[in-house]
Design an enzyme around this catalytic site. Sequence first.
Site, PDB file in Angstrom:
ATOM      1  N   SER A  65       0.794  -1.235   0.000  1.00 50.30           N
ATOM      2  CA  SER A  65       0.000   0.000   0.000  1.00 50.30           C
ATOM      3  C   SER A  65       0.825   1.283   0.000  1.00 50.30           C
ATOM      4  CB  SER A  65      -0.920   0.025   1.207  1.00 50.30           C
ATOM      5  OG  SER A  65      -1.966  -0.881   1.010  1.00 50.30           O
ATOM      6  N   LYS A  68       0.352   3.490  -2.874  1.00 54.93           N
ATOM      7  CA  LYS A  68      -0.894   4.250  -3.097  1.00 54.93           C
ATOM      8  C   LYS A  68      -0.727   5.769  -3.183  1.00 54.93           C
ATOM      9  CE  LYS A  68      -3.748   0.540  -1.154  1.00 54.93           C
ATOM     10  NZ  LYS A  68      -4.462   0.073   0.032  1.00 54.93           N
ATOM     11  N   TYR A 190      -3.035  -2.828 -10.401  1.00 55.04           N
ATOM     12  CA  TYR A 190      -3.015  -2.638  -8.938  1.00 55.04           C
ATOM     13  C   TYR A 190      -2.193  -3.739  -8.253  1.00 55.04           C
ATOM     14  CZ  TYR A 190      -4.561  -2.622  -4.098  1.00 55.04           C
ATOM     15  OH  TYR A 190      -4.572  -2.640  -2.725  1.00 55.04           O
ATOM     16  N   TYR A 242      -4.643   4.068   7.681  1.00 59.01           N
ATOM     17  CA  TYR A 242      -5.984   3.471   7.746  1.00 59.01           C
ATOM     18  C   TYR A 242      -6.728   3.930   9.005  1.00 59.01           C
ATOM     19  CZ  TYR A 242      -3.303   0.445   4.687  1.00 59.01           C
ATOM     20  OH  TYR A 242      -2.465  -0.023   3.734  1.00 59.01           O
ATOM     21  N   VAL A 260       1.164  -3.859   3.888  1.00 56.79           N
ATOM     22  CA  VAL A 260       1.026  -5.147   4.602  1.00 56.79           C
ATOM     23  C   VAL A 260       2.266  -6.030   4.578  1.00 56.79           C
ATOM     24  CG1 VAL A 260      -1.450  -5.582   4.643  1.00 56.79           C
ATOM     25  CG2 VAL A 260      -0.146  -6.226   2.649  1.00 56.79           C
TER      26      VAL A 260
HETATM   27  N1  LIG Z   1      -2.569  -2.689   3.201  1.00 58.04           N
HETATM   28  C1  LIG Z   1      -1.966  -3.099   2.107  1.00 58.04           C
HETATM   29  O1  LIG Z   1      -0.763  -2.985   1.948  1.00 58.04           O
HETATM   30  C2  LIG Z   1      -2.876  -3.769   1.128  1.00 58.04           C
HETATM   31  C3  LIG Z   1      -2.260  -4.023  -0.219  1.00 58.04           C
HETATM   32  C4  LIG Z   1      -2.580  -5.392  -0.743  1.00 58.04           C
HETATM   33  N2  LIG Z   1      -1.970  -5.564  -2.024  1.00 58.04           N
HETATM   34  C5  LIG Z   1      -4.089  -5.569  -0.850  1.00 58.04           C
HETATM   35  O2  LIG Z   1      -4.649  -5.060  -1.747  1.00 58.04           O
HETATM   36  O3  LIG Z   1      -4.721  -6.197  -0.058  1.00 58.04           O
END
Ligand SMILES: NC(=O)CC[C@H](N)C(=O)O
Length: 321
Positions: A65, A68, A190, A242, A260
């Site tokens: 993420s 993003k 993505y 988040y 993550v």
């Molecule tokens: N929080 C994350 O890093 C989520 C990214 C992960 N690729 C997902 O879409 O679930």
Amino acid sequence: MAKHRLQEIVDELHTRYAHCDEGEVATYIPELGKANPKDFGICIATADGRIFDAGDSDRVFTIQSISKPLTYGMAVEAYGRDKVGRHVGVEPSGDAFNSIELESGTNRPFNPMVNAGAITVSALLYQHYGSEALEVLLSRFSAAAGRTLAVDESVYASESRTGHRNRAIAYLLLNFGMVEEHVDAALDLYFKQCSILVNSRDLAVMGATLANLGNNPLTGEEVFDIECVKDMLSIMFTCGMYDYSGQWAYRVGVPAKSGVAGGVLAVVNRQLGIASYSPPLDARGNSYRGIEVCVDMANELGLHVFDCMNEGSSYLKAILE
Ligand SMILES: NC(=O)CC[C@H](N)C(=O)O
């Protein structure tokens, strides 16, 4: 020669948390479950191009993420703030990163830092760049890191095979007209952007590029438009962690983004990019040690935007001299 204060602090924090065993490695993307929970790296890159690191700062992991805010900046650059704003909002959701909830009334995802918003942004980039989107994205991320980056094909394949929830989100977005046709191609983009391999040093340099108004201080390359950097950092400040974003603003007080795989990137405007890597996550999907390191560093260096030590950034400015 005496150790620089920033080298001292990364060394101290690495020692302080080296034996911490809180948190769980993410397994919902099966390939991520193979990470070594003991890996732990910290890196600071300054806005004038100095690097201070400790531990496994060269260990590579997938950006997840943390991609993003970068893709969001690219979309704002490609389409302008108004058009992007019709597809994705700027409000913290207060929900988990993979929430299927959309904003009532507009049906937009709440913000580009949660999966729904980021998938929308990837769809916009796909619409703009077509089959070249991944190349464009990789070259921009590489410019921000100051070295050539690539996709980890096994993490990509693992997420692509199991990412049914993201697929459901993407089709819901199609239903509401937030993304157009090519849903599968947008999802593929993505999944690939999340699987780009970086190390803590790369993330810190990306952070220093944002801190330095979009210019990579190591290569001198102009990577992001200055207006977009403002938008990227604003959303990282309000939504980057988040449903922990409020507490993060309270305890750390600088823009940040987690992923993550265990990466955390924080930016001290005009001064520093800070990165850490430690795969075990807390219940909200943020790296456990990553949060602790940033909280301590913010306290010890007066990084919080409202910290009294931070008057005109004077404390840190003196250290950076
Ligand atoms: N929080 C994350 O890093 C989520 C990214 C992960 N690729 C997902 O879409 O679930």
